[in-house]
Design a protein around this motif. Structure first.
Motif, PDB file in Angstrom:
ATOM      1  N   ASP A  61       0.864  -1.678   0.225  1.00 53.53           N
ATOM      2  CA  ASP A  61      -0.322   0.043   0.199  1.00 53.53           C
ATOM      3  C   ASP A  61       0.895   0.928   0.067  1.00 53.53           C
ATOM      4  N   LEU A  62       0.947   2.410  -1.143  1.00 54.53           N
ATOM      5  CA  LEU A  62       1.781   3.173  -1.147  1.00 54.53           C
ATOM      6  C   LEU A  62       1.426   4.709  -0.247  1.00 54.53           C
ATOM      7  N   THR A  63       0.063   4.394   0.631  1.00 51.62           N
ATOM      8  CA  THR A  63      -0.728   5.190   1.622  1.00 51.62           C
ATOM      9  C   THR A  63       0.761   5.302   2.574  1.00 51.62           C
ATOM     10  N   VAL A  64      -0.188   4.297   3.030  1.00 54.62           N
ATOM     11  CA  VAL A  64       0.980   3.706   3.924  1.00 54.62           C
ATOM     12  C   VAL A  64       2.973   3.744   3.558  1.00 54.62           C
ATOM     13  N   ALA A  65       3.103   2.956   2.727  1.00 51.73           N
ATOM     14  CA  ALA A  65       4.347   3.284   2.696  1.00 51.73           C
ATOM     15  C   ALA A  65       4.677   5.067   2.898  1.00 51.73           C
ATOM     16  N   ALA A  66       3.881   5.551   2.106  1.00 51.69           N
ATOM     17  CA  ALA A  66       3.992   7.040   2.067  1.00 51.69           C
ATOM     18  C   ALA A  66       4.271   7.635   3.997  1.00 51.69           C
ATOM     19  N   ALA A  67       3.721   7.183   4.764  1.00 57.29           N
ATOM     20  CA  ALA A  67       3.328   7.383   6.111  1.00 57.29           C
ATOM     21  C   ALA A  67       4.131   6.687   7.394  1.00 57.29           C
ATOM     22  N   ARG A  68       5.062   5.619   6.553  1.00 59.73           N
ATOM     23  CA  ARG A  68       6.373   5.174   7.431  1.00 59.73           C
ATOM     24  C   ARG A  68       7.555   5.777   6.809  1.00 59.73           C
ATOM     25  N   LEU A  69       7.283   6.140   5.701  1.00 58.40           N
ATOM     26  CA  LEU A  69       8.768   6.519   4.979  1.00 58.40           C
ATOM     27  C   LEU A  69       9.779   7.157   5.608  1.00 58.40           C
ATOM     28  N   PHE A  70       9.619   8.461   6.380  1.00 60.88           N
ATOM     29  CA  PHE A  70      10.540   9.358   7.090  1.00 60.88           C
ATOM     30  C   PHE A  70      10.391   8.519   8.851  1.00 60.88           C
ATOM     31  N   ASP A  71       9.946   7.800   8.596  1.00 61.81           N
ATOM     32  CA  ASP A  71      10.322   7.177  10.566  1.00 61.81           C
ATOM     33  C   ASP A  71      10.272   5.862  10.477  1.00 61.81           C
ATOM     34  N   ALA A  72      10.228   5.417   9.469  1.00 57.83           N
ATOM     35  CA  ALA A  72      11.931   4.142   9.195  1.00 57.83           C
ATOM     36  C   ALA A  72      13.532   4.239   8.248  1.00 57.83           C
ATOM     37  N   LEU A  73      13.263   5.485   7.725  1.00 57.76           N
ATOM     38  CA  LEU A  73      14.547   6.298   7.494  1.00 57.76           C
ATOM     39  C   LEU A  73      15.576   6.344   8.946  1.00 57.76           C
ATOM     40  N   HIS A  74      14.137   7.831   9.937  1.00 60.43           N
ATOM     41  CA  HIS A  74      14.676   7.824  11.307  1.00 60.43           C
ATOM     42  C   HIS A  74      15.870   6.612  11.836  1.00 60.43           C
ATOM     43  N   ARG A  75      14.548   5.313  11.830  1.00 61.42           N
ATOM     44  CA  ARG A  75      14.913   4.411  12.859  1.00 61.42           C
ATOM     45  C   ARG A  75      16.478   3.718  12.493  1.00 61.42           C
ATOM     46  N   LEU A  76      16.618   3.541  11.192  1.00 61.06           N
ATOM     47  CA  LEU A  76      17.593   3.271   9.779  1.00 61.06           C
ATOM     48  C   LEU A  76      18.923   4.257  10.245  1.00 61.06           C
ATOM     49  N   ASP A  77      18.403   5.650  10.099  1.00 64.31           N
ATOM     50  CA  ASP A  77      19.626   6.621  11.234  1.00 64.31           C
ATOM     51  C   ASP A  77      20.429   5.956  11.973  1.00 64.31           C
ATOM     52  N   ALA A  78      19.681   6.421  13.051  1.00 65.50           N
ATOM     53  CA  ALA A  78      19.680   5.318  14.699  1.00 65.50           C
ATOM     54  C   ALA A  78      20.290   3.878  14.853  1.00 65.50           C
ATOM     55  N   ALA A  79      19.954   3.123  13.333  1.00 58.56           N
ATOM     56  CA  ALA A  79      21.060   1.810  13.898  1.00 58.56           C
ATOM     57  C   ALA A  79      22.029   1.690  14.107  1.00 58.56           C
ATOM     58  N   GLY A  80      22.944   2.581  13.619  1.00 59.19           N
ATOM     59  CA  GLY A  80      24.294   2.911  13.794  1.00 59.19           C
ATOM     60  C   GLY A  80      25.723   1.992  12.617  1.00 59.19           C
ATOM     61  N   VAL A  81      24.706   2.059  11.033  1.00 53.51           N
ATOM     62  CA  VAL A  81      24.923   1.609  10.321  1.00 53.51           C
ATOM     63  C   VAL A  81      25.428   2.621   9.477  1.00 53.51           C
ATOM     64  N   THR A  82      26.403   2.379   8.687  1.00 51.80           N
ATOM     65  CA  THR A  82      27.097   2.614   8.063  1.00 51.80           C
ATOM     66  C   THR A  82      26.512   3.061   6.217  1.00 51.80           C
ATOM     67  N   GLU A  83      25.526   2.631   6.364  1.00 53.85           N
ATOM     68  CA  GLU A  83      25.354   3.363   4.541  1.00 53.85           C
ATOM     69  C   GLU A  83      23.902   2.127   4.904  1.00 53.85           C
ATOM     70  N   ILE A  84      22.334   3.209   4.381  1.00 47.37           N
ATOM     71  CA  ILE A  84      20.925   3.021   3.852  1.00 47.37           C
ATOM     72  C   ILE A  84      21.410   2.471   2.188  1.00 47.37           C
ATOM     73  N   VAL A  85      20.654   1.462   1.611  1.00 46.61           N
ATOM     74  CA  VAL A  85      20.419   0.673   0.881  1.00 46.61           C
ATOM     75  C   VAL A  85      18.859   0.972   0.769  1.00 46.61           C
ATOM     76  N   ALA A  86      18.425   2.286  -0.272  1.00 43.43           N
ATOM     77  CA  ALA A  86      16.740   2.121  -0.199  1.00 43.43           C
ATOM     78  C   ALA A  86      16.617   1.588  -1.800  1.00 43.43           C
ATOM     79  N   GLU A  87      15.375   0.942  -1.571  1.00 47.48           N
ATOM     80  CA  GLU A  87      14.689   0.843  -2.749  1.00 47.48           C
ATOM     81  C   GLU A  87      13.645   1.842  -3.172  1.00 47.48           C
ATOM     82  N   PRO A  88      13.403   1.409  -4.460  1.00 46.14           N
ATOM     83  CA  PRO A  88      12.610   3.122  -4.692  1.00 46.14           C
ATOM     84  C   PRO A  88      10.905   1.939  -5.136  1.00 46.14           C
ATOM     85  N   VAL A  89      10.070   2.679  -4.692  1.00 46.65           N
ATOM     86  CA  VAL A  89       8.807   1.948  -4.669  1.00 46.65           C
ATOM     87  C   VAL A  89       7.681   2.522  -6.154  1.00 46.65           C
TER      88      VAL A  89
END
Length: 326
Positions: free
Chosen positions: A277-305
């Protein structure tokens, strides 16, 4: 970032206190249906200047002015072109920002010296109640440091801006999760200047063909149109069909659309919508990126929708985030 935490009040019960802060020239972070905004009295040049200072936002990037009701538009700016009026009637309150001529009452700092102004009516009851209680239009970009991930929860605001904000209204997670669509409908054909939570398809259904012209070089003609924007602190790249993390010992995070990667040593994985569901994906986008940003990874690889509907805005945000790092 300013150290410490500002007062955080429930959105419903904190309206009166927050409105008083706005009238006194202070800054209030508040929820809209899109993302949290950092608001100031749009009629007060010094208050608007505090927004740019708090966000470390360049003064060439204009702000969006928020109104409590669609009827307030003509009261503030006078008569507007028929297409602007038609779009306001059809989509306000909602995640649509319209470009109008700047009225004399709005100081030039709000529009970064442009003779045009970006304006909308948010579709979030507490936001409209706050604006109405303040009794003034409210200039409000996203409540984050300039160029970084937009906030979709009050805790994102607190972590990013701290005591640069006088008070935060907590209305829980925002419904849309990405910013408003910006349209200039003053000419012969409406021009989409920023893809956002209102899909282009909805605009076409309402007014016919539109021109899509997102992105900006030089001074932006509308907020949020710089080529590099909306970025996590962790380097991000966009890559389709990447199932396995390279076995090179580097900690990588994966932002997936529907399914978790079935192989590889991803250090952290976020799935936007298992249902697709793209509407759900949009609602979760920045929240998910905030969590990945706090996860201590050195790179985020994002899949386009899928690049349809609000998916076009999601991909737009991912491209702008990746442009920050490339």
């Amino acid at each position: 970032m300013t150290n410490g935490s500002p007062p955080v009040l429930p959105a419903e019960s904190g309206i009166a206190e927050a409105a008083a802060v706005l009238r006194a020239g202070g800054l209030v972070a508040f929820p809209t249906e899109t993302v949290y905004g950092l608001g100031a009295n749009a009629l007060d040049a010094e208050a608007a200047a505090r927004i740019f200072e708090a966000k470390a936002r360049p003064t060439f990037d204009p702000l969006i002015t928020h109104l409590a009701d669609a009827a307030d538009l003509t009261e503030l700016v006078g008569p507007v072109p028929p297409a602007v009026a038609a779009l306001a009637e059809r989509f306000w309150p909602g995640p649509l920002t319209l470009i109008v001529d700047r009225p004399a009452a709005i100081p030039p700092i709000v529009t970064s010296g442009l003779d045009t102004m970006a304006v909308r009516v948010p579709d979030e009851p507490s936001a409209r109640a706050l604006i109405a209680a303040a009794g003034v239009p409210v200039a409000a970009p996203s409540a984050n440091r300039f160029g970084q991930l937009s906030p979709t929860r009050a805790e994102h605001v607190v972590a990013g801006l701290g005591y640069a904000v006088d008070v935060v209204l907590d209305g829980g997670p925002t419904r849309c999760g990405i910013e408003s669509t910006i349209v200039d409908a003053r000419g012969d054909r409406p021009v989409v200047l920023r893809l956002g939570a209102l899909p282009v398809e909805a605009l076409v259904e309402a007014v016919g063909p539109v021109i899509v012209r997102p992105g900006s070089s030089g001074q932006p003609v509308a907020p949020g149109t710089l080529a590099a924007h909306y970025a996590p602190r962790t380097p991000l790249r966009v890559a389709a069909d990447v199932e396995s993390a390279p076995g090179d010992g580097v900690r990588r995070g994966r932002l997936a659309f529907r399914e978790r990667p079935t192989a590889g040593e991803w250090a952290a994985v976020e799935v936007l919508s298992p249902e697709g569901d793209l509407t759900v994906a949009a609602a979760r986008l920045f929240d998910a990126l905030h969590r990945l940003d706090a996860a201590g990874v050195t790179e985020i690889v994002a899949e386009p929708v899928p690049d349809v509907g609000v998916g076009r805005a999601i991909n737009d945000r991912l491209r702008r985030a990746a442009a920050t790092w490339h």
